[in-house]
Design an enzyme around this catalytic site. Structure first.
Site, PDB file in Angstrom:
ATOM      1  N   LYS A  24       0.806  -1.163   0.675  1.00 24.75           N
ATOM      2  CA  LYS A  24      -0.202   0.376  -0.002  1.00 24.75           C
ATOM      3  C   LYS A  24       0.516   1.029   0.430  1.00 24.75           C
ATOM      4  CE  LYS A  24      -2.315  -1.476   3.705  1.00 24.75           C
ATOM      5  NZ  LYS A  24      -2.026  -2.556   4.224  1.00 24.75           N
ATOM      6  N   ARG A 137      11.287  -6.433   4.879  1.00 26.67           N
ATOM      7  CA  ARG A 137      11.491  -4.921   4.293  1.00 26.67           C
ATOM      8  C   ARG A 137      12.358  -4.162   5.809  1.00 26.67           C
ATOM      9  NH1 ARG A 137       5.506  -2.235   5.991  1.00 26.67           N
ATOM     10  NH2 ARG A 137       5.687  -3.298   7.479  1.00 26.67           N
TER      11      ARG A 137
HETATM   12  P1  AP5 Z   1       0.505   0.057   9.237  1.00 25.15           P
HETATM   13  O1  AP5 Z   1       1.791   1.188   9.605  1.00 25.15           O
HETATM   14  O2  AP5 Z   1      -0.228   1.138   8.598  1.00 25.15           O
HETATM   15  O3  AP5 Z   1       1.065  -1.103   8.443  1.00 25.15           O
HETATM   16  P2  AP5 Z   1       0.313  -2.424   7.797  1.00 25.15           P
HETATM   17  O4  AP5 Z   1      -0.977  -2.101   6.789  1.00 25.15           O
HETATM   18  O5  AP5 Z   1       0.903  -3.583   8.719  1.00 25.15           O
HETATM   19  O6  AP5 Z   1       1.112  -1.698   6.264  1.00 25.15           O
HETATM   20  P3  AP5 Z   1       2.678  -2.358   5.927  1.00 25.15           P
HETATM   21  O7  AP5 Z   1       3.387  -0.382   6.311  1.00 25.15           O
HETATM   22  O8  AP5 Z   1       3.193  -2.929   7.011  1.00 25.15           O
HETATM   23  O9  AP5 Z   1       2.593  -2.454   4.934  1.00 25.15           O
HETATM   24  P4  AP5 Z   1       1.993  -1.714   3.084  1.00 25.15           P
HETATM   25  O10 AP5 Z   1       1.022  -2.422   2.591  1.00 25.15           O
HETATM   26  O11 AP5 Z   1       2.108  -0.218   3.148  1.00 25.15           O
HETATM   27  O12 AP5 Z   1       3.176  -2.245   2.347  1.00 25.15           O
HETATM   28  P5  AP5 Z   1       4.845  -2.134   2.154  1.00 25.15           P
HETATM   29  O13 AP5 Z   1       4.778  -0.752   0.926  1.00 25.15           O
HETATM   30  O14 AP5 Z   1       5.882  -0.915   3.493  1.00 25.15           O
HETATM   31  O15 AP5 Z   1       0.133   0.024  11.010  1.00 25.15           O
HETATM   32  C1  AP5 Z   1       1.159  -0.370  11.951  1.00 25.15           C
HETATM   33  C2  AP5 Z   1       0.371  -0.948  12.932  1.00 25.15           C
HETATM   34  O16 AP5 Z   1      -0.567   0.599  13.053  1.00 25.15           O
HETATM   35  C3  AP5 Z   1      -1.326  -1.762  12.894  1.00 25.15           C
HETATM   36  O17 AP5 Z   1      -0.248  -3.237  13.761  1.00 25.15           O
HETATM   37  C4  AP5 Z   1      -1.743  -1.438  14.174  1.00 25.15           C
HETATM   38  O18 AP5 Z   1      -1.294  -1.305  15.149  1.00 25.15           O
HETATM   39  C5  AP5 Z   1      -1.751   0.403  14.048  1.00 25.15           C
HETATM   40  N1  AP5 Z   1      -2.176   1.237  13.265  1.00 25.15           N
HETATM   41  C6  AP5 Z   1      -2.255   1.837  11.774  1.00 25.15           C
HETATM   42  N2  AP5 Z   1      -3.522   2.066  10.825  1.00 25.15           N
HETATM   43  C7  AP5 Z   1      -4.494   2.044  12.523  1.00 25.15           C
HETATM   44  C8  AP5 Z   1      -5.763   2.148  12.051  1.00 25.15           C
HETATM   45  N3  AP5 Z   1      -6.478   2.314  10.673  1.00 25.15           N
HETATM   46  N4  AP5 Z   1      -6.234   2.056  13.028  1.00 25.15           N
HETATM   47  C9  AP5 Z   1      -5.812   1.180  13.998  1.00 25.15           C
HETATM   48  N5  AP5 Z   1      -4.208   0.877  14.157  1.00 25.15           N
HETATM   49  C10 AP5 Z   1      -3.381   1.281  13.230  1.00 25.15           C
HETATM   50  O19 AP5 Z   1       5.454  -3.112   1.627  1.00 25.15           O
HETATM   51  C11 AP5 Z   1       6.246  -3.944   2.131  1.00 25.15           C
HETATM   52  C12 AP5 Z   1       7.794  -4.450   1.564  1.00 25.15           C
HETATM   53  O20 AP5 Z   1       7.359  -5.350   0.260  1.00 25.15           O
HETATM   54  C13 AP5 Z   1       8.872  -3.175   1.339  1.00 25.15           C
HETATM   55  O21 AP5 Z   1       9.383  -3.359   1.612  1.00 25.15           O
HETATM   56  C14 AP5 Z   1       8.906  -2.869  -0.420  1.00 25.15           C
HETATM   57  O22 AP5 Z   1       9.390  -2.728  -0.597  1.00 25.15           O
HETATM   58  C15 AP5 Z   1       7.963  -4.170  -0.449  1.00 25.15           C
HETATM   59  N6  AP5 Z   1       7.144  -4.662  -1.894  1.00 25.15           N
HETATM   60  C16 AP5 Z   1       6.314  -3.392  -2.149  1.00 25.15           C
HETATM   61  N7  AP5 Z   1       5.512  -4.005  -3.108  1.00 25.15           N
HETATM   62  C17 AP5 Z   1       5.913  -4.857  -3.359  1.00 25.15           C
HETATM   63  C18 AP5 Z   1       6.409  -5.983  -4.545  1.00 25.15           C
HETATM   64  N8  AP5 Z   1       5.422  -5.556  -5.991  1.00 25.15           N
HETATM   65  N9  AP5 Z   1       6.581  -6.837  -5.013  1.00 25.15           N
HETATM   66  C19 AP5 Z   1       7.977  -7.120  -4.131  1.00 25.15           C
HETATM   67  N10 AP5 Z   1       7.818  -6.197  -3.240  1.00 25.15           N
HETATM   68  C20 AP5 Z   1       7.045  -5.018  -2.900  1.00 25.15           C
END
Ligand code: AP5
Length: 225
Positions: A24, A137
């Protein structure tokens, strides 16, 4: 002439849905550039509060470290403040809403502000892909840039491409047992949010598997950008 962020005279307000680690945040960067939009990531806002040591940050940290959701009223308060500041700016919501109660709260807020959500875009991958992406990551503690040891490594090992900071870190919640709990929480509490937007007729789904560029192409196509 209206920018892409104001298609058909409306200001774009787009929700990015999908499991933790689906990409995302990565895709939000491309959409920001294309739409001239602000990325509103509740995860980033909470991590900033933790770094600054605010009361909200101290409370939020124990939920985040365990992979649990921060309470809805705290999140809706944060979003309410930001949306009031942003007024007519195009916005990409990243990681919000995470529960049906948050989605309902956002609708209420949008109504009060005279705004509306254009689309909710869900990136879909299976759990093993999530586990692989999150385990590898790394991020920059100084500017927040995100890397991946396998799919998107920094040009120089352990050095941020964006700001030159030496020492990339692994997020505390990217450890295996916390990833497992984040996935459980996602399936129980966040997956129903996609049904909420499907019911309103504005859910768009895209396969999140493939390279970052392949996924970007699919996302832009799904949104007709
Ligand atoms: P948050 O920071 O929102 O974490 P998440 O949803 O778990 O999402 P991530 O940031 O972990 O992943 P992403 O989908 O953005 O992936 P990314 O682009 O980094 O939330 C963290 C915590 O905060 C929650 O657990 C909760 O406690 C709290 N929280 C947050 N919002 C909340 C809410 N609304 N309500 C309640 N609590 C809340 O990509 C991941 C990795 O994969 C990276 O290394 C990237 O380089 C790699 N990558 C990306 N795309 C690809 C691809 N196509 N192929 C290969 N690798 C890829």
């Amino acid at each position: 002439m209206a920018g892409v962020g104001q298609l058909r005279g409306e200001t774009m307000r787009l929700i990015l849905l999908g499991p933790p680690g689906v990409g995302k945040g990565t895709q939000a960067q491309f959409l920001m550039d294309r739409l001239g939009a602000i990325q509103l990531s509740t995860g980033d806002l909470l991590r900033a509060a933790v770094r600054e040591g605010t009361e909200l940050g101290k409370d939020a940290k124990r939920y985040m470290d365990a992979g649990e959701l921060v309470p809805d009223d705290v999140i809706l308060g944060l979003i309410g403040e930001k949306m009031t500041e942003l007024k007519d700016q195009a916005v990409i919501f990243d990681g919000f809403p995470r529960t049906v109660a948050q989605a309902e709260g956002l609708d209420k807020l949008m109504g009060e502000l005279g705004q509306e959500i254009n689309n909710a875009l869900e990136l879909v991958v299976d759990d093993q892909v999530v586990i692989d992406r999150l385990s590898s990551r790394r991020s920059c503690p100084q500017c927040g840039a995100v890397f991946n040891l396998i799919s998107a490594p920094p040009k120089v090992e352990n050095v941020c491409d964006t700001c030159g900071h030496v020492g990339l870190i692994q997020r505390d919640d990217d450890k295996p047992d916390v990833i497992a709990n984040r996935l459980r929480v996602y399936h129980e509490q966040t997956a129903p949010v996609a049904d909420y937007y499907r019911g309103k007729g504005n859910l768009v789904q895209t396969d999140g598997l493939g390279t970052v560029d392949e996924v970007r192409g699919r996302v832009f196509e799904a949104l007709s950008l």
